[in-house]
Write a protein that holds these residues in place. Structure first.
Motif, mmCIF file in Angstrom:
data_model
loop_
_atom_site.group_PDB
_atom_site.id
_atom_site.type_symbol
_atom_site.label_atom_id
_atom_site.label_comp_id
_atom_site.label_asym_id
_atom_site.label_seq_id
_atom_site.Cartn_x
_atom_site.Cartn_y
_atom_site.Cartn_z
ATOM 1 N N VAL A 32 13.260 -13.022 -1.170
ATOM 2 C CA VAL A 32 12.616 -11.775 -1.934
ATOM 3 C C VAL A 32 11.472 -11.451 -1.374
ATOM 4 C CG1 VAL A 32 11.627 -10.919 -4.215
ATOM 5 C CG2 VAL A 32 13.780 -12.142 -4.017
ATOM 6 N N GLU A 33 10.523 -12.684 -1.230
ATOM 7 C CA GLU A 33 9.207 -12.618 -0.542
ATOM 8 C C GLU A 33 8.991 -11.900 0.680
ATOM 9 O OE1 GLU A 33 4.999 -12.284 -0.953
ATOM 10 O OE2 GLU A 33 6.365 -13.261 -2.729
ATOM 11 N N ALA A 34 9.941 -12.602 1.716
ATOM 12 C CA ALA A 34 10.224 -12.005 3.121
ATOM 13 C C ALA A 34 10.382 -10.406 2.916
ATOM 14 C CB ALA A 34 10.950 -12.800 3.882
ATOM 15 N N ARG A 35 11.679 -9.854 2.182
ATOM 16 C CA ARG A 35 11.954 -8.778 2.360
ATOM 17 C C ARG A 35 11.160 -7.627 1.810
ATOM 18 N NH1 ARG A 35 17.540 -9.045 4.113
ATOM 19 N NH2 ARG A 35 17.893 -7.038 3.053
ATOM 20 N N ARG A 36 10.279 -7.862 0.959
ATOM 21 C CA ARG A 36 9.317 -7.008 -0.019
ATOM 22 C C ARG A 36 8.625 -6.129 1.116
ATOM 23 N NH1 ARG A 36 5.256 -8.653 -4.035
ATOM 24 N NH2 ARG A 36 4.538 -6.592 -3.276
ATOM 25 N N VAL A 37 8.074 -5.114 0.427
ATOM 26 C CA VAL A 37 6.919 -4.473 1.276
ATOM 27 C C VAL A 37 5.689 -5.198 1.206
ATOM 28 C CG1 VAL A 37 5.535 -2.325 1.378
ATOM 29 C CG2 VAL A 37 7.941 -2.212 0.939
ATOM 30 N N PRO A 38 5.027 -5.385 2.146
ATOM 31 C CA PRO A 38 3.814 -6.304 2.223
ATOM 32 C C PRO A 38 2.574 -5.935 1.189
ATOM 33 C CG PRO A 38 4.275 -5.932 4.364
ATOM 34 C CD PRO A 38 5.232 -4.929 3.615
ATOM 35 N N ARG A 39 2.047 -6.947 0.693
ATOM 36 C CA ARG A 39 0.938 -6.518 -0.171
ATOM 37 C C ARG A 39 -0.244 -6.089 0.870
ATOM 38 N NH1 ARG A 39 3.321 -11.009 -1.713
ATOM 39 N NH2 ARG A 39 3.761 -11.234 -4.126
ATOM 40 N N VAL A 40 -1.213 -5.234 0.440
ATOM 41 C CA VAL A 40 -2.499 -4.675 1.172
ATOM 42 C C VAL A 40 -3.628 -5.788 0.913
ATOM 43 C CG1 VAL A 40 -4.244 -2.781 1.319
ATOM 44 C CG2 VAL A 40 -1.655 -2.294 0.810
ATOM 45 N N ARG A 41 -3.954 -6.002 1.924
ATOM 46 C CA ARG A 41 -5.337 -7.061 2.035
ATOM 47 C C ARG A 41 -6.506 -6.481 2.457
ATOM 48 N NH1 ARG A 41 -6.064 -13.371 4.389
ATOM 49 N NH2 ARG A 41 -7.825 -13.615 2.988
ATOM 50 N N THR A 42 -7.634 -6.104 1.753
ATOM 51 C CA THR A 42 -8.630 -5.595 2.274
ATOM 52 C C THR A 42 -9.835 -6.553 2.587
ATOM 53 O OG1 THR A 42 -8.006 -3.533 0.838
ATOM 54 C CG2 THR A 42 -10.289 -3.739 1.990
ATOM 55 N N ARG B 274 -12.081 2.669 8.500
ATOM 56 C CA ARG B 274 -11.075 1.840 8.229
ATOM 57 C C ARG B 274 -9.929 1.740 9.102
ATOM 58 N NH1 ARG B 274 -10.814 1.807 2.455
ATOM 59 N NH2 ARG B 274 -8.325 1.833 2.315
ATOM 60 N N LEU B 275 -9.992 0.207 9.535
ATOM 61 C CA LEU B 275 -8.932 0.005 10.433
ATOM 62 C C LEU B 275 -7.789 -0.736 9.944
ATOM 63 C CD1 LEU B 275 -10.081 -1.537 13.948
ATOM 64 C CD2 LEU B 275 -7.865 -2.203 13.002
ATOM 65 N N VAL B 276 -6.613 -0.146 10.020
ATOM 66 C CA VAL B 276 -5.394 -0.819 9.203
ATOM 67 C C VAL B 276 -4.679 -1.515 10.450
ATOM 68 C CG1 VAL B 276 -3.422 -0.419 7.835
ATOM 69 C CG2 VAL B 276 -5.278 1.026 7.428
ATOM 70 N N VAL B 277 -4.404 -2.697 10.139
ATOM 71 C CA VAL B 277 -3.697 -3.692 10.898
ATOM 72 C C VAL B 277 -2.002 -4.020 10.731
ATOM 73 C CG1 VAL B 277 -3.504 -5.792 12.221
ATOM 74 C CG2 VAL B 277 -5.613 -4.739 11.849
ATOM 75 N N VAL B 278 -1.193 -3.523 11.207
ATOM 76 C CA VAL B 278 0.226 -4.199 11.091
ATOM 77 C C VAL B 278 0.596 -5.024 12.097
ATOM 78 C CG1 VAL B 278 1.073 -2.579 9.353
ATOM 79 C CG2 VAL B 278 1.463 -2.381 11.942
ATOM 80 N N THR B 279 1.408 -6.238 12.127
ATOM 81 C CA THR B 279 1.733 -7.154 13.242
ATOM 82 C C THR B 279 2.936 -7.985 12.902
ATOM 83 O OG1 THR B 279 0.568 -8.732 14.874
ATOM 84 C CG2 THR B 279 0.113 -8.723 12.430
ATOM 85 N N ASP B 280 3.382 -8.373 13.907
ATOM 86 C CA ASP B 280 4.501 -9.249 13.708
ATOM 87 C C ASP B 280 5.731 -8.740 13.059
ATOM 88 O OD1 ASP B 280 3.654 -12.049 15.224
ATOM 89 O OD2 ASP B 280 1.971 -11.141 14.178
ATOM 90 N N THR B 281 5.968 -7.436 13.289
ATOM 91 C CA THR B 281 7.105 -6.778 12.395
ATOM 92 C C THR B 281 8.304 -7.506 12.626
ATOM 93 O OG1 THR B 281 6.845 -5.053 14.194
ATOM 94 C CG2 THR B 281 5.997 -4.702 12.025
#
Length: 377
Positions: A124-134, A150-157
């Motif tokens: 469940v945790e892996a497949r959920r939409v990630p939480r936002v961490r500020t 504001r620099l928004v980072v996604v990685t390791d998709t």
């Protein structure tokens, strides 16, 4: 003969993953003298034979998506069961010292129950939409016109065998909801070719960031078609920072947004990290924010006096307690850390997952880094 040691390792690691859980869950509690013992042993033997076969078929030359899903999921489940079997073994010693009879069944029941709960939670945790961490980050030399950027980072998709098109679209919606000035993808975009995975990647073209969308290669791009992904990201409006930089200006102040290749790329002509080339021609008075996939690249970054390195790669360990092994290879597993008076590193736990569709005590994230001028001393 040169492949023999590799073959031995390929078979020995699954043997270890299955042997201890077999002893904990089957052999010890049944004393090896019941129908349950033989049924349990058959299940574990089948699992041991399936894991290397599925991994070879899924990640070898055949690239079977079904085999990849089976092998990766089985690998994740067995890591959880193995880890808790180790803990259960220690608990069994304690129970023995305490004089408690039939502790093997107690341990087996505990390990089984905990493993089932954690595997379900991990999926469940892996497949959920990630939480936002500020995270607020003070940058030496950053001008006031850039305060609050504001620099928004996604990685390791790691878009791979599981079709996560819908998840990808929801991630983009959440990224846009953060109103990024700059969007970054710090590598390990996908596992597989552009032809097979581009549908899952294409929603990234809808990310809205007025000051730029930047992408670097991770190590997994170099297991496939790195140049193909560089070209594809360009085609959907992202700018690859292939050992290069851009100047970001707002409110009359500027900083350098740079990126370098993953070290794995050194085996490919024209690729591999080259910090000198990435910063060539940049104004040394401008602070530098650098995308570098692996945290251990911070050694060169700190030596160059770069203000902030942004990395991924570790997944925060992904499945507890794997982060202890990650820490043997990387200086940081997750979060903001300082590596010199001038240089900081932010390590994301990653937005997706690799391989096993589990995340246990290592939640995924979309990171919002809010940049501020460093306060005067």
């Amino acid at each position: 003969m040169k492949y023999v040691p590799r073959l031995i390792m390929f078979l020995a690691i699954p043997a270890l993953l299955f042997a201890l859980p077999w002893w904990t869950l089957v052999a010890a509690p049944t004393s090896g003298a019941s129908t349950l013992f033989w049924l349990g042993s058959a299940v574990f033997l089948l699992g041991y034979l399936t894991l290397p076969a599925a991994m070879l078929s899924g990640h070898g030359t055949r690239q079977s998506d079904i085999a990849s899903i089976v092998g990766d999921t089985l690998l994740g489940i067995m890591w959880v069961v193995f880890s808790w079997s180790v803990i259960g073994t220690v608990a069994g010693w304690v129970l023995t010292l305490a004089g408690i009879d039939d502790h093997a069944r107690i341990v087996a029941g505990g390990v089984f129950a905990i493993s089932v709960v954690l595997v379900a939670y991990g999926i469940v945790e892996a497949r959920r939409v990630p939480r936002v961490r500020t995270v607020d980050v003070d940058i030496p030399g950053l001008g006031p016109g850039l305060d609050g950027l504001r620099l928004v980072v996604v990685t390791d998709t790691h878009y791979a065998a599981l079709d996560r098109l819908g998840w990808s679209e929801r991630v983009v919606e959440l990224v846009n909801a953060q109103q990024p000035d700059i969007a970054c993808h710090a590598g390990d975009l996908a596992d597989g070719s552009v032809a097979r995975r581009h549908r899952q990647v294409d929603p990234l073209g809808k990310v809205e960031a007025p000051l730029g969308r930047f992408y670097i290669t991770g190590n997994h791009e170099y297991f496939g078609d790195a140049q193909g992904w560089i070209d594809h990201m360009t085609s959907i409006g992202w700018q690859p920072l292939h050992n290069q930089h851009e100047i970001i200006t707002r409110g009359g102040d500027s900083f350098v947004m740079a990126g370098i290749d993953d070290p794995t790329g050194s085996a490919l002509p024209g690729h591999g990290p080259d910090l000198d080339s990435a910063l060539a021609g940049a104004n040394p008075a401008h602070p530098v924010v650098l995308l570098a996939h692996q945290p251990k690249q911070i050694a060169d970054t700190a030596a160059a006096g770069i203000a902030l390195q942004i990395s991924g790669h570790t997944h925060g360990g992904q499945i507890w307690p794997f982060h202890y092994l990650v820490r043997l290879d990387q200086p940081v597993v997750a979060g903001l850390s300082r590596h010199s008076d001038r240089t900081q590193l932010y390590t994301s736990r990653g937005t997706g997952f690799w391989g096993p569709q589990l995340r246990v005590f290592a939640p995924s994230e979309i990171t919002v880094l809010i940049l501020h001028p460093e306060p005067a001393a």
